[in-house]
Scaffold this motif. Structure first.
Motif, PDB file in Angstrom:
ATOM      1  N   PHE A 267      15.440   6.996  25.534  1.00  0.00           N
ATOM      2  CA  PHE A 267      16.087   5.820  24.958  1.00  0.00           C
ATOM      3  C   PHE A 267      15.153   4.611  25.046  1.00  0.00           C
ATOM      4  O   PHE A 267      14.217   4.590  25.848  1.00  0.00           O
ATOM      5  CB  PHE A 267      17.413   5.538  25.664  1.00  0.00           C
ATOM      6  CG  PHE A 267      18.464   6.559  25.328  1.00  0.00           C
ATOM      7  CD1 PHE A 267      19.082   6.546  24.089  1.00  0.00           C
ATOM      8  CD2 PHE A 267      18.805   7.548  26.229  1.00  0.00           C
ATOM      9  CE1 PHE A 267      20.033   7.496  23.758  1.00  0.00           C
ATOM     10  CE2 PHE A 267      19.752   8.506  25.909  1.00  0.00           C
ATOM     11  CZ  PHE A 267      20.370   8.481  24.667  1.00  0.00           C
ATOM     12  N   ASP A 268      15.458   3.623  24.223  1.00  0.00           N
ATOM     13  CA  ASP A 268      14.613   2.431  24.166  1.00  0.00           C
ATOM     14  C   ASP A 268      14.871   1.552  25.391  1.00  0.00           C
ATOM     15  O   ASP A 268      15.461   0.479  25.308  1.00  0.00           O
ATOM     16  CB  ASP A 268      14.887   1.661  22.866  1.00  0.00           C
ATOM     17  CG  ASP A 268      13.972   0.456  22.717  1.00  0.00           C
ATOM     18  OD1 ASP A 268      13.072   0.293  23.555  1.00  0.00           O
ATOM     19  OD2 ASP A 268      14.169  -0.320  21.763  1.00  0.00           O
ATOM     20  N   LEU A 279      11.799   8.092  20.198  1.00  0.00           N
ATOM     21  CA  LEU A 279      12.512   7.025  20.896  1.00  0.00           C
ATOM     22  C   LEU A 279      13.859   6.796  20.214  1.00  0.00           C
ATOM     23  O   LEU A 279      13.910   6.527  19.014  1.00  0.00           O
ATOM     24  CB  LEU A 279      11.674   5.756  20.838  1.00  0.00           C
ATOM     25  CG  LEU A 279      12.096   4.599  21.714  1.00  0.00           C
ATOM     26  CD1 LEU A 279      11.841   4.919  23.178  1.00  0.00           C
ATOM     27  CD2 LEU A 279      11.313   3.347  21.316  1.00  0.00           C
ATOM     28  N   ALA A 280      14.935   6.911  20.979  1.00  0.00           N
ATOM     29  CA  ALA A 280      16.270   6.712  20.404  1.00  0.00           C
ATOM     30  C   ALA A 280      16.739   5.292  20.677  1.00  0.00           C
ATOM     31  O   ALA A 280      16.692   4.825  21.808  1.00  0.00           O
ATOM     32  CB  ALA A 280      17.242   7.719  21.009  1.00  0.00           C
ATOM     33  N   SER A 281      17.202   4.623  19.621  1.00  0.00           N
ATOM     34  CA  SER A 281      17.652   3.245  19.792  1.00  0.00           C
ATOM     35  C   SER A 281      19.089   3.180  20.288  1.00  0.00           C
ATOM     36  O   SER A 281      19.560   2.130  20.704  1.00  0.00           O
ATOM     37  CB  SER A 281      17.519   2.480  18.477  1.00  0.00           C
ATOM     38  OG  SER A 281      18.226   3.147  17.459  1.00  0.00           O
ATOM     39  N   SER A 282      19.795   4.281  20.219  1.00  0.00           N
ATOM     40  CA  SER A 282      21.185   4.323  20.692  1.00  0.00           C
ATOM     41  C   SER A 282      21.565   5.778  20.942  1.00  0.00           C
ATOM     42  O   SER A 282      20.815   6.693  20.590  1.00  0.00           O
ATOM     43  CB  SER A 282      22.121   3.731  19.637  1.00  0.00           C
ATOM     44  OG  SER A 282      22.133   4.578  18.504  1.00  0.00           O
ATOM     45  N   ASP A 285      21.705   7.606  17.730  1.00  0.00           N
ATOM     46  CA  ASP A 285      20.371   7.919  17.217  1.00  0.00           C
ATOM     47  C   ASP A 285      19.881   9.231  17.832  1.00  0.00           C
ATOM     48  O   ASP A 285      19.310  10.088  17.137  1.00  0.00           O
ATOM     49  CB  ASP A 285      19.423   6.759  17.567  1.00  0.00           C
ATOM     50  CG  ASP A 285      18.172   6.741  16.703  1.00  0.00           C
ATOM     51  OD1 ASP A 285      18.163   7.372  15.630  1.00  0.00           O
ATOM     52  OD2 ASP A 285      17.199   6.072  17.099  1.00  0.00           O
TER      53      ASP A 285
END
Lengths: 388, 293
Positions: A267-268, A279-282, A285
């Motif tokens: 995650f970010d 990279l997952a923003s949420s 995501d």
């Protein structure tokens, strides 16, 4: 050694620093069985004891990796060059119980340790910001402590013939649950289950049987307290590794997973932008990626390939060791007195200083300088010392 | 090709926010969930945001009618949704109130590129959506959109198609988006060949990692799957972010040369209009990934 990561860093540097002209001596407050690559010394976080050790072993630079050694550094300044090698501390707000104490330790370093250290190094650009020390320099960790099995090909290719294996690696106890994102991982599992995805979930980490039961209850397979070899096999065997952590100074496990050919989603938060290629923003995501790769294994293989190639090209312990060696060399112009702290030390200091000039440590030191600086560089240094 | 680095500066710090702020975004789950309705009916919906500019409105409504005719000839439904973000010019208001087949207008929108387009996307029922700027002169080249549609559906691994766009003087405005590979700004995006002469070869297409949001055709199902445009971006980089999310899944992005298609955008963004927060966010999210492309 605090945490797996710090001991791996020390071990990998110990193996490699000599090729760059430095011998690494490791001091710690306790030793576990997993650390065996170099002689390790039990040294209390006490300035007197550290200086005594330095004197005995002709140490030229002290490199502190963790609390409580950071806190001793101000007392060593002026006696020997000191470098803060900061691996960071999780955001105190994540800890309900001892958040205030963690913040106090953080502030102590900002106010008392970093300003007097001869260098401050961090293991990610994120940490430069997180420790609020803009002058800190970044030396990344490596990934090649895990074996290089190459890309997953042949039988290892991820096909549709079996359920997807998604897993994580975290400390399972309640103490660090918030920053390690245990709840987020549970939410992820629930979301993916709700959408009827055929996925096997597992979690590896330190914890008790009762910690494990909490995961079994929701259909996640826990793998408790496994040795390092099992960790490699586990990370390679996953199809997708996900780190739900909300703070990481670097995150070795996600780097290890990718170096072992498994796509890693982070995650970010923390240093993930530097170490997690996907990279997952949420949460959604992350769900989006996993659901897609569950039905399109060709795309999953492509993601694994990208992650493996990227991580293997970015993070190499040889680069790390070389950079640390250069940083150590950059502070050696600062004189070493091995002076001890406290009133009784002055006489001892003078005696030791004189004795040191004559003992075989000088030859050893010259050899090290010669390996590092070459013949001309060594002669220049000797000339400088003599003239001085 | 000479690159213009004048817009780059130290303000692109990828960690402009604290870890607490960032983790709050992750766990707060701010994602705009797309509609769960199936968007699998063959057809295309064009989405255009507009504020006043009656000349542009007249042009794209006329252009849409020509575009629609080319689609209907092929038996493919074609619709236009205009998102009005507060037009007050009487001529524009009148033009928007006219009844045009396949056209609907959503009034009362407050401009934010990502949010407005995501909101309008909720109304899309076709398997293809085209996000189009109001200053792309489709009236002069109505075939371009059908060509893009055909290109998109010619390969199932193509997730999105963008178009080669020209300035009025014939030089290149957009021919795909590429990324810098220099240590200090690894991954920063730019328009290669911009303002340079462009030898048009209509019908040619080529893969790029990203295309402009001024003309971005996407498979509706995939747009929904990746969560649409990320509303965390206030002004810039949403289009590149979307393309990279599709690329990250494993799909391709194609840029099509559909002949002369003018985009009236200014040659460069004026100094002071840059959104450094957006750029930092983009760099944080993508600078690693684009180095693998």
């Amino acid at each position: 050694m605090r945490g797996f990561g710090v001991s791996i860093v020390a071990e990998e540097l110990a193996k490699r620093m000599s090729q760059f002209g430095w011998d690494l001596y490791v001091g710690t407050i306790r030793v576990d069985g997993n650390f065996s690559a170099t002689p390790t010394f039990l040294i209390n976080p006490d300035a007197q004891e550290i200086l005594k050790f330095c004197r005995e072993w002709n140490i030229e630079v002290v490199l502190a990796q963790t609390t409580p050694y950071f806190e001793v550094l101000p007392h060593l300044v002026g006696h020997i060059p000191v470098i803060v090698y900061e691996h960071g501390d999780p955001t105190p707000a994540f800890f309900a119980g001892d958040g205030a104490e963690r913040e106090r330790i953080r502030q102590y370093k900002i106010q008392n340790v970093y300003p007097v250290a001869n260098k401050v190094l961090t293991i990610s650009h994120f940490l430069v910001q997180d420790i609020e020390w803009p002058d800190a320099e970044v030396v990344f960790n490596g990934c090649n402590h895990v074996p290089d099995f190459g890309l997953k090909s042949g039988q290892g290719t991820i096909t549709n013939s079996r359920p997807l294996r998604v897993g994580t690696l975290m400390r399972l106890g309640a103490g660090e649950a918030q920053y390690k994102g245990n709840a987020l991982f549970r939410e992820l599992v629930a979301k993916l289950r709700k959408n009827n995805n055929d996925i096997e979930f597992c979690v590896m980490g330190r914890g008790t049987e009762s910690d494990g039961d909490e995961w079994r209850e929701i259909g996640v397979t826990p793998i408790l307290n496994a040795p390092d070899e099992a960790k490699v096999e586990y990370l390679r065997g996953l199809d997708i590794f996900i780190s739900p952590s909300m703070w990481e100074g670097f995150n070795l496990p996600i780097v290890e997973a990718q170096a072992l050919g498994t796509v890693g989603i982070g995650f970010d938060a923390g240093a993930h932008p530097e170490t997690a290629l996907h990279l997952a923003s949420s949460l959604d995501d992350a769900v989006s990626m996993i659901e897609h790769w569950n039905v399109n294994r060709q795309h999953l293989n492509l993601a694994c390939k990208r992650a493996y190639t990227y991580i293997r090209s970015q993070f190499d312990w040889n680069f790390t060791a070389q950079a640390i060696a250069q940083q150590c060399a950059s502070v050696t112009s600062i004189s070493v007195t091995y002076g001890t702290v406290g009133a009784e030390a002055k006489e001892q200091e003078a005696n030791t200083h004189n004795a040191r000039k004559a003992d075989e440590g000088l030859i050893k030191k010259l050899v090290r300088i010669w390996r590092r600086e070459g013949v001309i560089g060594t002669l220049k240094l000797v000339q400088k010392r003599v003239m001085h | 090709m000479k690159l213009n680095f004048s817009l780059l500066d130290s303000r692109i710090g990828i960690y402009g926010t604290t870890n607490s702020q960032r983790s709050a975004v992750v766990t707060g789950n701010t994602f705009t969930a797309p509609t769960t309705e199936l968007k699998n009916a063959a057809g295309i919906t064009i989405i255009i945001l507009n504020l006043n500019k009656p000349n542009l409105v007249r042009g794209f409504i006329d252009g849409f009618q020509k575009v629609r005719a080319t689609f209907l000839d092929a038996g493919v439904p074609c619709e236009l949704i205009i998102g009005d973000t507060g037009s007050t010019v009487p001529e524009t208001v009148k033009l928007l109130s006219n009844s045009v087949g396949g056209m609907t207008v959503e009034y009362g929108m407050k401009y934010q590129f990502s949010r407005c387009n995501n909101d309008l996307f909720q109304k899309v029922r076709t398997n293809t959506v085209l996000f189009l700027n109001n200053d792309v002169l489709i009236n002069d080249n109505p075939e371009s959109i059908k060509m893009a549609y055909d290109l998109l559906h010619s390969n199932e691994n193509t997730a999105a198609v963008s178009a080669v766009l020209h300035f009025e003087n014939g030089t290149l405005q957009h021919g795909g988006i590429d990324f810098l590979h220099i240590p200090s700004h690894e991954g920063f995006c730019y328009h290669p060949g911009a303002q340079q002469p462009w030898e048009s070869q209509p019908g040619r297409s080529f893969p790029m990692a990203a295309g402009t949001g001024a003309f971005l055709m996407v498979r509706s199902e995939l747009f929904a799957q990746v969560g649409g445009f990320d509303e965390a971006y206030q002004a810039e980089c949403q289009d590149v972010d979307l393309c990279l999310k599709l690329k990250r899944l494993g799909y391709d992005i194609q840029i099509g040369d559909f002949g002369r298609l003018v985009h009236l955008e200014n040659a460069t963004r004026l100094t002071g209009e840059e959104n450094w927060e957006d750029r930092s966010l983009y760099m944080r999210r993508w600078s690693g990934f684009v180095s693998t492309l």
